[in-house]
Design an enzyme around this catalytic site. Structure first.
Site, mmCIF file in Angstrom:
data_model
loop_
_atom_site.group_PDB
_atom_site.id
_atom_site.type_symbol
_atom_site.label_atom_id
_atom_site.label_comp_id
_atom_site.label_asym_id
_atom_site.label_seq_id
_atom_site.Cartn_x
_atom_site.Cartn_y
_atom_site.Cartn_z
ATOM 1 N N GLU A 143 25.993 43.022 18.793
ATOM 2 C CA GLU A 143 26.375 41.640 18.534
ATOM 3 C C GLU A 143 26.661 40.968 19.871
ATOM 4 O OE1 GLU A 143 29.598 39.042 15.966
ATOM 5 O OE2 GLU A 143 29.144 41.080 15.342
ATOM 6 N N ASN A 186 33.612 43.941 14.503
ATOM 7 C CA ASN A 186 33.198 43.758 13.109
ATOM 8 C C ASN A 186 32.694 45.135 12.667
ATOM 9 O OD1 ASN A 186 33.729 40.955 13.150
ATOM 10 N ND2 ASN A 186 31.761 40.588 14.131
ATOM 11 N N GLU A 267 37.476 35.693 10.372
ATOM 12 C CA GLU A 267 36.046 35.511 10.090
ATOM 13 C C GLU A 267 35.594 36.345 8.887
ATOM 14 O OE1 GLU A 267 34.120 34.289 14.287
ATOM 15 O OE2 GLU A 267 34.425 36.430 14.080
ATOM 16 N N ASP A 340 37.385 30.317 21.840
ATOM 17 C CA ASP A 340 36.461 31.453 21.788
ATOM 18 C C ASP A 340 35.585 31.578 23.020
ATOM 19 O OD1 ASP A 340 35.060 33.639 20.911
ATOM 20 O OD2 ASP A 340 33.854 32.583 19.440
ATOM 21 N N GLU A 368 27.905 35.171 25.932
ATOM 22 C CA GLU A 368 27.615 34.569 24.628
ATOM 23 C C GLU A 368 27.508 33.050 24.721
ATOM 24 O OE1 GLU A 368 29.736 34.022 20.236
ATOM 25 O OE2 GLU A 368 30.553 35.502 21.641
#
Length: 676
Positions: A143, A186, A267, A340, A368
């Site tokens: 990710e 996650n 999330e 973030d 990211e």
């Protein structure tokens, strides 16, 4: 003929291996002694010391070296002392790991051509746990990974052990990183299955001599999913027993297992709040089962759920009431900023707000929100900006570095983390210059007092050349690159106006109706006929009240807010006069234009570096800079043309005209996996 073939083979293979310029050697380009010498003596033995001796015998070209375990205070932990005389060098440490770090530092200094005559150095790390967080999934995907697939070959383990595992451990040890979380926050519950734990054991065994402890991200619902329990309520005795048994199983396989990293109730991930419990209830249950083994829980503060309130406030609101309720083997892991990993954010207001709870910073190395592996963005200035921020929590001088390193808040242990940018690409990070961010994180985790400039200087000399004609211009480029990215993406405190999901290009018009408001760029920039920016003052969301005085006053007043954060804290009128006399709209235009020109300057600078660097890396970086240059124009045109529909003001005459049409830019739709 046989012999002739043999010589050809040697001739071809050895230069390729020794001088591979594909980036695979990172900063570890130590000279290789032609004859393996034995110039290292030691008063102790261990697998870790064997590595130190092997590295020095193979790569050290100076005088003999003594590696000695010696008496030091407990606080010295991984520290070391180096004393050089004309006849020999002595490295002293409390542990064999300290000797390994001292040995790598000697090799690094040698590579930087440092003067080691009459050298006397004492070093000990700023943080106890210096950890990389890998967001790697069990299927090999990563990710937010932009450097190929995961290093961890789960399908091959435990039988096939890739040589990359040891290379990874060596690179980390060379800069003092001593811990790794192998999997995505996650997390899949399957990570805790018995067959996977046996695979994890193999990695732990490879990493151990290099001083690297393994940690795992765990899914809060694991007892229900894996153990077939009716729920995963931390107050359920069966759930507690499941975690206790799981801890026992893990530590039988990996006696020095580090502990758990947990993302919960964020999330959509499961967590204790699903059962009416608090973050402290969930974290304490896990901390209790790890406690007998010396394991720790890193509990992430990155929590936000659908809410009409400002997302930047949520972590503070959820965590401050829990101060003092966490066990002493828990540390709260807090992102550097409250939203973030944006190109620029103010520091997270949680830092310092919990006086009785250990806290650690989480940075992001994987870019990211910074052009993935296409943009050259050296992140040490971002890390330093955060660590050196004064929170005023305990009066003036209460920097985030001092809050988290144990100076101001004595803690059982201290830690610092970063989301890794490492994949199986030959050059490890997808962009040759992205290696500098891995390096910079390790160096700052070891010593947060180092400057961005010193770290860049070290990395360039170790990775490319120590020729000043290369070092100085490239260092200038690196040191300005983060500010440049802010200029062409989101200047003046703009944030999160990226295209959805992949976060690569601009999409300030993004309004994802039917999803959560705070997933849409329009939520963050609030452009209208009046002006631009998010009002976080008392008349708006009042996020400013989460900061200690005098910051709450400073950020709450448009006149005293730093201009690089003005649109973060204020809805600023288009014609608001900035300090230099320009209107806010003009300032915005000039910043975007400046960003474009700065990247073009990098192209020119790099073009002149061709004589000093190998052709492979030269052309690689050159082609990435072309992409970055086009992307900067894309960002500038998209943002200015879109915001102009609200400001109704002309783009100043002396700024390069947009080359794209707004409607064409709105049609660009990149696939999720895009990072080219």
């Amino acid at each position: 003929m046989q012999n002739f073939r043999h010589y050809i083979f040697l001739f071809i293979i050895i230069p390729l291996f020794t001088f591979a310029e594909d980036g695979s050697q990172l900063w570890l380009r130590y000279p290789v002694n032609q004859k393996l010498r034995s110039i290292v003596n030691s008063n102790s033995k261990s697998p870790t010391l064997e590595i130190a001796k092997k590295e020095l015998n193979k790569h050290w070209s100076g005088q003999p070296i003594d590696l000695k375990i010696d008496k030091f205070p407990d606080s010295f932990k991984d520290g070391y002392k180096i004393i050089s005389t004309p006849k020999k060098i002595t490295v002293l440490a409390k542990t064999d790991l300290g000797l390994l770090y001292g040995s790598y530092n000697l090799l690094n200094l040698q590579q930087q051509k440092a003067n080691l005559t009459n050298f006397n150095l004492v070093e000990k790390p700023s943080f106890d746990v210096r950890i990389l967080n890998h967001w790697d999934n069990l299927d090999g995907s990563i990710e937010r990974g932009y450097a190929g697939h995961s290093l961890w070959k789960w399908e091959d383990l435990p039988n096939i052990i890739s040589p990359k595992y040891e290379e990874y451990a060596r690179a980390n040890a060379s800069i003092g990183i001593n811990a790794t979380v192998l999997n995505n926050v996650n997390a899949s519950p399957n990570m805790l299955r018995g067959d996977y734990l046996k695979k994890v054991k193999i990695l732990a065994d490879v990493f151990r001599p290099y001083g690297i402890k393994v940690y795992l991200s765990v899914n809060f619902s694991s007892p229900k999913v894996l153990g077939n329990l009716k729920d995963s309520d931390p107050f359920n005795k069966d759930v507690q027993k499941w975690w206790k048994d799981k801890a026992s199983e893990i530590y039988k396989l990996i006696p020095d297992f580090g502990g758990f990293l947990v993302k919960a109730n964020s999330e959509g991930e499961p967590g204790p709040q699903d059962y009416g419990r608090t973050h402290a209830d969930g974290a304490n249950m896990m901390a209790d089962v790890l406690k007998p083994y010396g394991g720790i829980v890193m509990w992430r503060a990155f929590v936000y759920s659908p809410s009409s309130d400002d997302r930047a406030k949520q972590a503070y609101l959820e965590f401050t009431p829990l101060d003092g309720k966490f066990r002493d083997n828990i540390i709260i892991q807090i992102k550097n900023g409250p939203v973030d990993f944006q190109p620029r954010e103010p520091f997270h207001p949680l830092f310092g707000a919990m006086k009785n709870t250990s806290q650690m910073v989480e940075f992001q190395l994987t870019q990211e929100y910074l052009g993935h592996s296409n943009h050259l963005v050296y992140l040490a200035p971002l890390f330093k900006e955060n660590l050196d921020s004064d929170t005023y929590s305990d009066g003036k001088g209460s920097t985030i570095a001092k809050i988290t390193d144990g100076t101001l808040r004595p803690a059982k242990f201290t830690a610092i983390s970063a989301v890794a940018n490492i994949g199986e690409d030959t050059n490890w990070t997808g962009h040759h210059f992205a290696q500098s961010n891995w390096y910079a994180f390790g160096r700052l985790a070891w010593n947060h007092n180092l400057s961005s400039e010193q770290i860049a200087d070290e990395w360039i000399k170790m990775t490319f050349t120590d020729d000043k004609k290369f070092v100085n211009p490239v260092k200038d480029m690196m040191l300005t690159s983060r500010e440049t990215a802010v200029d062409y993406m989101m200047p003046l405190g703009l944030h999160h106006i990226f295209a959805g999901m992949h976060h690569y290009g601009p999409e300030p018009w993004g309004d994802y109706k039917g999803t959560r408001a705070d997933w849409s760029p329009v939520y963050y920039h609030r452009a209208d006929a009046e002006g631009l920016g998010f009002d976080r003052t008392k008349t708006g969301s009042d996020a400013v009240s989460e900061y200690f005085p005098p910051l709450n006053e400073m950020y709450g007043n448009i006149k005293t807010t730093p201009e690089n954060l003005i649109l973060w804290f204020h809805h600023v009128p288009w014609d608001y006069k900035m300090k230099d006399g320009k209107t806010m709209w003009e300032a915005l235009c000039y910043k975007y234009d400046l960003g474009v020109h700065e990247v073009r300057d990098y192209q020119k600078v790099w073009g002149k570096m061709q004589p000093y660097v190998d052709n492979e890396r030269f052309t690689d970086v050159q082609s990435k800079l072309k992409i970055q240059s086009k992307d900067a124009v894309w960002w500038k045109d998209a943002c200015l043309l879109y915001f102009q529909t609200f400001s109704k003001r002309p783009i100043p005459d002396d700024i390069e005209r947009p080359v794209n049409e707004l409607e064409d830019l709105k049609k660009i739709k990149l696939p999720m996996g895009h990072h080219n």
